[in-house]
Design an enzyme around this catalytic site. Structure first.
Site, mmCIF file in Angstrom:
data_model
loop_
_atom_site.group_PDB
_atom_site.id
_atom_site.type_symbol
_atom_site.label_atom_id
_atom_site.label_comp_id
_atom_site.label_asym_id
_atom_site.label_seq_id
_atom_site.Cartn_x
_atom_site.Cartn_y
_atom_site.Cartn_z
ATOM 1 C CG HIS A 191 -0.525 0.232 2.580
ATOM 2 N ND1 HIS A 191 -0.033 -0.782 3.398
ATOM 3 C CD2 HIS A 191 -0.368 1.447 3.282
ATOM 4 C CE1 HIS A 191 0.474 -0.455 4.457
ATOM 5 N NE2 HIS A 191 0.254 0.899 4.346
ATOM 6 C CG ASP A 199 -0.177 -4.221 2.809
ATOM 7 O OD1 ASP A 199 0.050 -3.596 1.578
ATOM 8 O OD2 ASP A 199 0.020 -3.415 3.994
ATOM 9 C CB SER A 255 3.297 1.941 5.595
ATOM 10 O OG SER A 255 2.051 1.791 6.297
#
Length: 404
Positions: free
Chosen positions: A142, A172, A268
């Site tokens: 993402h 992911d 992230s």
């Protein structure tokens, strides 16, 4: 149930946002039912990619009043984390030393920081971990999905353009390659199977554009399951969601490491390391409601996925072949609503109406647990599945096959 197929959601007004849609917050960006239904889920978690207005956004602007306007950050994790027993192991965990001893927290941070980078795209940014001296970098899907141009900023301040090697929305994870670089400090990979609840950890990344940030905490829990969803207003859809239509799927991530080390938008793809400076997880999500509730993808999963992305550009995922929903009432488990003919589940004898209570070594609290666990299994792996049928508990061994 294949690796991109969500579990069934119940009726009764529940959505990926819970009963009340989330309000804008964090760092802004521009721009077959089974009665009775399970109770509604809580609001969930926030993916920790940070959306940005432009690639040159500075850290000072990230903290400024003008940067706190309207908009929502990233995508949301819709499912609640499921409680799971702590992992047990006889191996001794590394421990942080006091300042007077050989290895300090500061020394661990100094060791790891050169292998953690900032990743900037056209409308989003995040973090990454260096896998090779010639520029292979591990991050979240993402972080890079939908970004046409990527720039990597290294710990020494140098930057390089980057291209995507491969992505895997189901887990992911993604691998990118920085161009024209050599001699990079690559991360030391640890063993996430040896992680124990209470182990001290550091989280490294670029929260809110503040590259090189380090926070400390402990491993709060293991084997959590979170389900990734997205806001309809988000420009970038989260892992597993379709861009062609209005109906979107969610992606469930199982086996996640929970930590209380502070994780924020921009973290992230960054590193979660143990007291020896070994990578044990990739930071991916944080609670949208609570405090100090962050989640990282175990490094053993990340290693398997990244190796396939580097060698083949894609990942082979295990396939069970069931559709599941949360059990009704107070009984924990996942109720099988459909079994695909000829699938591993069908070959093992699982049937519609069976209540799965354990898969592998993990107790099943709901449908999300099954989905998340299957995505962590290997093709060809033999997995025990415990279920209840007509009041009798049985266990069968399922041999996982590749989704065709």
């Amino acid at each position: 149930m294949d690796t991109n197929e969500p579990r069934e959601h119940s009726a009764g007004g529940w959505s990926q946002f819970g009963d009340t849609p989330p309000t804008a917050g964090g760092f802004p960006r521009t721009g077959p039912s089974l009665p009775p239904p399970p109770p509604p889920r809580r609001q969930g978690f926030l993916l920790t990619r940070k959306a940005i207005a432009g690639i040159a956004l500075a850290a000072a602007a990230a903290l400024g009043v003008s940067a706190l306007g309207g908009g929502a950050v990233g995508a949301y994790v819709a499912g609640a984390a499921r409680p799971a027993p702590a992992a047990t192991t006889t191996a001794a965990s590394p421990v942080f030393r006091t300042v007077a001893d050989q290895l300090t927290v500061a020394q661990v941070a100094e060791k790891v920081q050169p292998s953690v980078v900032m990743i900037q795209g056209q409308t989003a940014e995040g973090s990454g971990v260096v896998l090779s001296e010639d520029g292979l970098i591990l991050t979240n899907n993402h972080v890079v999905s939908g970004q046409n141009a990527l720039t990597v900023k290294f710990n020494d301040g140098n930057t390089a353009k980057a291209s995507v090697v491969g992505t895997d929305p189901a887990t992911d994870l993604a691998v990118i390659r920085a161009e024209g670089v050599k001699g990079l400090a690559k991360a030391t990979l640890g063993d996430s199977d040896q992680v124990k609840v209470g182990d001290e950890v550091l989280a490294l990344g670029s929260p809110l554009g503040l590259d090189g940030s380090v926070t400390s905490g402990i491993v709060s829990a293991l084997d959590r399951t979170v389900t990734v969803g997205g806001s309809p207003n988000d420009q970038q859809l989260p892992p597993g969601w379709s861009r062609q239509g209005t109906e979107s799927e969610t992606t469930t991530l199982g086996g996640m490491i929970q930590t209380d080390a502070a994780i924020n938008p921009g973290n992230s793809g960054g590193a979660l390391v143990n007291a020896a400076g070994e990578l044990i997880g990739i930071n991916s999500a944080v609670s949208a409601e609570g405090v100090n509730l962050g989640f990282a993808i175990p490094v053993n999963t990340a290693k398997l996925v990244s190796e396939q992305l580097i060698s083949k550009g894609k990942v082979s995922h295990a396939f069970l072949g069931v559709s599941v929903a949360d059990a009704a009432g107070q009984a924990p488990g996942a109720l099988i609503s459909q079994v695909t003919a000829g699938s591993p589940a069908d070959k093992a004898g699982l049937k519609q109406g069976d209540l799965i209570t354990k898969i592998g070594e993990t107790k099943v609290e709901g449908g999300d647990t099954v989905v998340g666990q299957v995505r962590g299994f290997k093709v060809g792996q033999q997995v025990p599945v415990t279920y209840v049928r007509n009041g009798e508990t049985e266990t069968v061994t399922v041999t996982m096959e590749e989704q065709k």
